[in-house]
Design an enzyme around this catalytic site. Sequence first.
Site, PDB file in Angstrom:
ATOM      1  N   GLY A  85       0.812  -1.202   0.000  1.00  0.00           N
ATOM      2  CA  GLY A  85       0.000   0.000   0.000  1.00  0.00           C
ATOM      3  C   GLY A  85       0.847   1.253   0.000  1.00  0.00           C
ATOM      4  O   GLY A  85       2.065   1.209   0.197  1.00  0.00           O
ATOM      5  N   ARG A  86       0.172   2.339  -0.287  1.00  0.00           N
ATOM      6  CA  ARG A  86       0.846   3.627  -0.230  1.00  0.00           C
ATOM      7  C   ARG A  86       0.032   4.521   0.665  1.00  0.00           C
ATOM      8  O   ARG A  86      -1.133   4.762   0.414  1.00  0.00           O
ATOM      9  CB  ARG A  86       0.957   4.251  -1.621  1.00  0.00           C
ATOM     10  CG  ARG A  86       2.042   3.631  -2.456  1.00  0.00           C
ATOM     11  CD  ARG A  86       1.966   4.056  -3.910  1.00  0.00           C
ATOM     12  NE  ARG A  86       2.907   3.247  -4.690  1.00  0.00           N
ATOM     13  CZ  ARG A  86       4.108   3.688  -5.079  1.00  0.00           C
ATOM     14  NH1 ARG A  86       4.484   4.923  -4.784  1.00  0.00           N
ATOM     15  NH2 ARG A  86       4.909   2.896  -5.752  1.00  0.00           N
ATOM     16  N   GLY A  87       0.653   4.966   1.733  1.00  0.00           N
ATOM     17  CA  GLY A  87      -0.055   5.862   2.642  1.00  0.00           C
ATOM     18  C   GLY A  87       0.580   7.215   2.564  1.00  0.00           C
ATOM     19  O   GLY A  87       1.438   7.470   1.714  1.00  0.00           O
ATOM     20  N   GLY A 119       4.668   7.754   2.367  1.00  0.00           N
ATOM     21  CA  GLY A 119       5.547   6.626   2.123  1.00  0.00           C
ATOM     22  C   GLY A 119       4.841   5.388   1.612  1.00  0.00           C
ATOM     23  O   GLY A 119       3.617   5.326   1.547  1.00  0.00           O
ATOM     24  N   VAL A 160       4.171   1.241   1.864  1.00  0.00           N
ATOM     25  CA  VAL A 160       4.104   0.224   2.906  1.00  0.00           C
ATOM     26  C   VAL A 160       4.438  -1.144   2.302  1.00  0.00           C
ATOM     27  O   VAL A 160       3.924  -1.507   1.238  1.00  0.00           O
ATOM     28  CB  VAL A 160       2.705   0.181   3.535  1.00  0.00           C
ATOM     29  CG1 VAL A 160       2.698  -0.777   4.713  1.00  0.00           C
ATOM     30  CG2 VAL A 160       2.281   1.565   3.983  1.00  0.00           C
ATOM     31  N   LYS A 183       6.486   0.675   6.876  1.00  0.00           N
ATOM     32  CA  LYS A 183       6.288   1.871   6.058  1.00  0.00           C
ATOM     33  C   LYS A 183       7.595   2.626   5.914  1.00  0.00           C
ATOM     34  O   LYS A 183       8.225   2.994   6.904  1.00  0.00           O
ATOM     35  CB  LYS A 183       5.262   2.770   6.727  1.00  0.00           C
ATOM     36  CG  LYS A 183       4.997   4.031   5.962  1.00  0.00           C
ATOM     37  CD  LYS A 183       3.807   4.722   6.544  1.00  0.00           C
ATOM     38  CE  LYS A 183       3.315   5.798   5.614  1.00  0.00           C
ATOM     39  NZ  LYS A 183       2.040   6.316   6.050  1.00  0.00           N
ATOM     40  N   ASP A 205      -6.211  12.351   7.926  1.00  0.00           N
ATOM     41  CA  ASP A 205      -6.322  11.597   6.686  1.00  0.00           C
ATOM     42  C   ASP A 205      -7.200  10.371   6.895  1.00  0.00           C
ATOM     43  O   ASP A 205      -6.809   9.252   6.620  1.00  0.00           O
ATOM     44  CB  ASP A 205      -4.935  11.216   6.168  1.00  0.00           C
ATOM     45  CG  ASP A 205      -4.956  10.883   4.673  1.00  0.00           C
ATOM     46  OD1 ASP A 205      -6.010  11.127   4.028  1.00  0.00           O
ATOM     47  OD2 ASP A 205      -3.952  10.391   4.161  1.00  0.00           O
TER      48      ASP A 205
END
Length: 805
Positions: free
Chosen positions: A522-524, A527, A529, A543, A637
Amino acid sequence: MACSSLFTIFFFYVVLSLAIPSSSSLSDTLRQGDSLSVEKKDDVLVSKRGIFSAGFYVVGQNAYSFAIWFNDPPFNYQNRTLVWMANRDQPVNGKRSKLSLLKGGNLILFDAGRFNIWATDSVSRFTVFLQLKDNGNLVLMDSQNALLWQSFDSPTDTLLPQQPFTKTTDLVSSRSQSNFSSGFYTFFFDSDNIIRMRFDNREASSVFWPPPWLVTWEAGRSTYNNSRIAILNSKGNFSSSDDLTFLSADYGSVIQRRLKIDSDGNLRLYSRKNPGEDWVVSWQAFSDPCKIHGICGANGLCIYDHSSGRRCSCLPGYKMKDPIDWTRGCEPKFNLTCKDESHFLKLSNAEFYGYDYGFFPNYTLDQCEDLCLSLCDCKGFQYSFFNAGHFNCYPKTLLLNGYRTPSFFGHLYLRLPKTYPLPNTTSGEEFSLKCSRLKVQELDMTYTKKHANESVRTLLWFVSGLGGFELILLLSIWGLLIRNRRNSGEDIRDYLLAATGFRRFSFAELKKATKGFSEEIGRGSGGIVYKGVVSDGRVAAIKRLDHEAKQGEAEFLAEVNTIGRLNHMHLIEMWGYCAEGKHRLLVYEYLEHGSLKQNLSGSYVLDWKKRYEVALGTAKGLAYLHEECLEWVLHCDVKPQNILLDSNYNPKVADFGLSKLLKRGELNNSRFSRIRGTRGYMAPEWVSNQPITSKVDVYSYGIVLLEMLTGRSPTTNYHAVNESKSGETTEHTKLVSWVRENIKGSTVSSDDLPTRLEKILDPSMDGEYDMKKMEKLLEVALKCVEEEKDARPTMSQVVEMLQDH
Ligand SMILES: *[C@@H]1O[C@H](CO)[C@@H](O)[C@H](O)[C@H]1NC(C)=O
Ligand SMILES: *[C@@H]1O[C@H](CO)[C@@H](O)[C@H](O)[C@H]1NC(C)=O
Ligand SMILES: *[C@@H]1O[C@H](CO)[C@@H](O)[C@H](O)[C@H]1NC(C)=O
Ligand SMILES: *[C@@H]1O[C@H](CO)[C@@H](O)[C@H](O)[C@H]1NC(C)=O
Ligand SMILES: *[C@@H]1O[C@H](CO)[C@@H](O)[C@H](O)[C@H]1NC(C)=O
Ligand SMILES: *[C@@H]1O[C@H](CO)[C@@H](O)[C@H](O)[C@H]1NC(C)=O
Ligand SMILES: *[C@@H]1O[C@H](CO)[C@@H](O)[C@H](O)[C@H]1NC(C)=O
């Protein structure tokens, strides 16, 4: 120190800095044959640059101790900042007492000219002199420069920068803030090379830091280095041979500092920028002082909130033993013999540490009650949440170290004789927690450029005031932890690791864990993950923060430690971090069911019951973030990608805390603009010029609810009922207005709502829902997405509204 005073101090810095130059006309040296008399006010040694003074200090009526103190502020005799005392437990008379430097090298404190109260017992053939240094050290030297004695070798309760802390230099707290004699708490190097803190009032004694149920490596300490030395440097880095290190929140600047074990048992690092200013807590071992042992004595209950500080109360049916001294605890108002019938009073979220009769896993409440009743000296039992509906039972032979915190998932069942009526307050006013530190929400982030740096610093100080480097995440899982390690099973080990594994990872270790950062999950914000397996076999979500995040290590650590400290069943757990060179990584628990986003579409779709639970759990997680007096830890967020689901589909909020240092002035900075939110979920405040408060998260949460209800993403296009009239409608207002449009004319109570509700509900779901719950979700969602932030409920109000159903 209360957070409020930290703030006050900060804002009034300028006002308070009346730094008055100190006189340095006084001598820093006492020569051989000379004395300092208790009767002459001017008989003090003043270090060369005027930073410290040494002399007689009044500690009681006609009672004096020879002490060293910070010289500034000079006129505040009452509130001098003491750093050392020669005779804390044996004050001398106010008449004819003196400190004398004898020929031959002995420094002696005489009481009223007769008794030798204290002496250095030093010897030298040469001429000797006593000198007070600007680092606060009082040294006895001879003309050959041989060091005969120094005060740094026998500290009382304070350690100064560059003063070595060793196996012979325990710090012992004073009895109270006004009584300087030796108190109950000791900070010391234990025989296994570990620095610990111990409570000992002669009736009870226990080590409480690091948490005693942890083996040392779990606490991040090492027993292998037997040099047993630690030092606080002047920049604010405390570092010990047992691997304990912590940084002051204001790490870096060379300012005045002191590390002190306070009379309340907390170890605090104090700093001040300029002499004469008030001290600020820049690190402390415990953010919740109720976790310090011995606070309220036996049968007492400690309650802490940031506004009124720490309070003690006796358990129902008990009364104070000594009305002026809490440490003596409480005694029962009743006599309970073995034959008497008894019943139990539930004190929710109360935790009592230690003195278990035993540990009985997965007991029902009835089983646990029966067990306690069968034990003659059972005073009650701790009934702690274990996992998914299972509880552990700990019958207590003594009720010590009691405290209450909403984050503890367990209860104490207090045994009372049947003849003693149960108080009719179940959740009791006496025990309710008020958290008026919530006022901190006024800390909006619209600082002007000029104050920007200061606001960050304030946040940092605030952070550490709240607990800074409390290495161990003992908050909520305290009670899940096993007290008796012999009973450790596999699950228990998991809990221990989960609760306390917070540590620093090396970059190499994480690279290996993720097989060279190969599996992206994933992308949070900030950064990417990756999935990985850390050395103990646990699957982690790692992350890797963007390199451009040019954050200093100290600042990063301050953030990480705040985040790591937060612990709640609906928040993702952070296991550790890596800060090495330019690398910044965060290590989280890995949740197998992925994000809510993934579960709202795709092959398996969450049913309504689960959606409701996700809504409630997420609200609880956010409410904890907002209202555990940590208002400023906004999430900023909230979106379905950041709500993760564990194997039971329990939601956990992820990615929180990263926006903490966000400031409006940095909106143009790409890093921050990504962090501050996601299109579609952002509250109107972000584009208007309003302060950013926790209500931005409430808004985003409302959008998430609408998304769960309708199955429609606020970020993708679909046929909105009526394209905007204003032309300026942003994506997210489309979803909101589409929903409003469809249920227009209906109020929550009106009859046609069900039909209208049908129109908006996620079409991919088959019937089977509880209309009342859907209505409730919709009602809450619409309140949350009010344009006007003050019209939105708080997260804890949301929890209440959803819980009623
Ligand atoms: C300080 O506390 C000690 C121990 O409780 C007591 O003996 C002493 O009298 C107290 N001193 C003062 C000045 O109150
Ligand atoms: C000393 O400090 C206390 C509380 O910190 C305050 O109430 C008192 O007024 C101070 N005394 C002086 C002389 O400044
Ligand atoms: C603090 O001091 C220790 C020991 O000297 C050192 O290993 C560590 O890197 C220092 N930390 C910082 C942030 O300077
Ligand atoms: C033990 O700790 C001291 C001080 O932190 C350090 O200088 C020394 O190198 C350490 N020794 C070992 C064998 O790690
Ligand atoms: C408890 O027992 C003691 C002595 O046996 C007696 O003096 C006391 O009054 C009793 N207290 C109550 C509340 O019954
Ligand atoms: C707890 O006990 C129940 C029934 O007593 C059992 O079904 C369950 O598997 C147990 N759970 C654990 C984790 O041992
Ligand atoms: C509960 O306590 C309140 C005040 O303490 C009292 O007014 C009320 O009558 C009590 N109720 C019962 C059922 O005992």
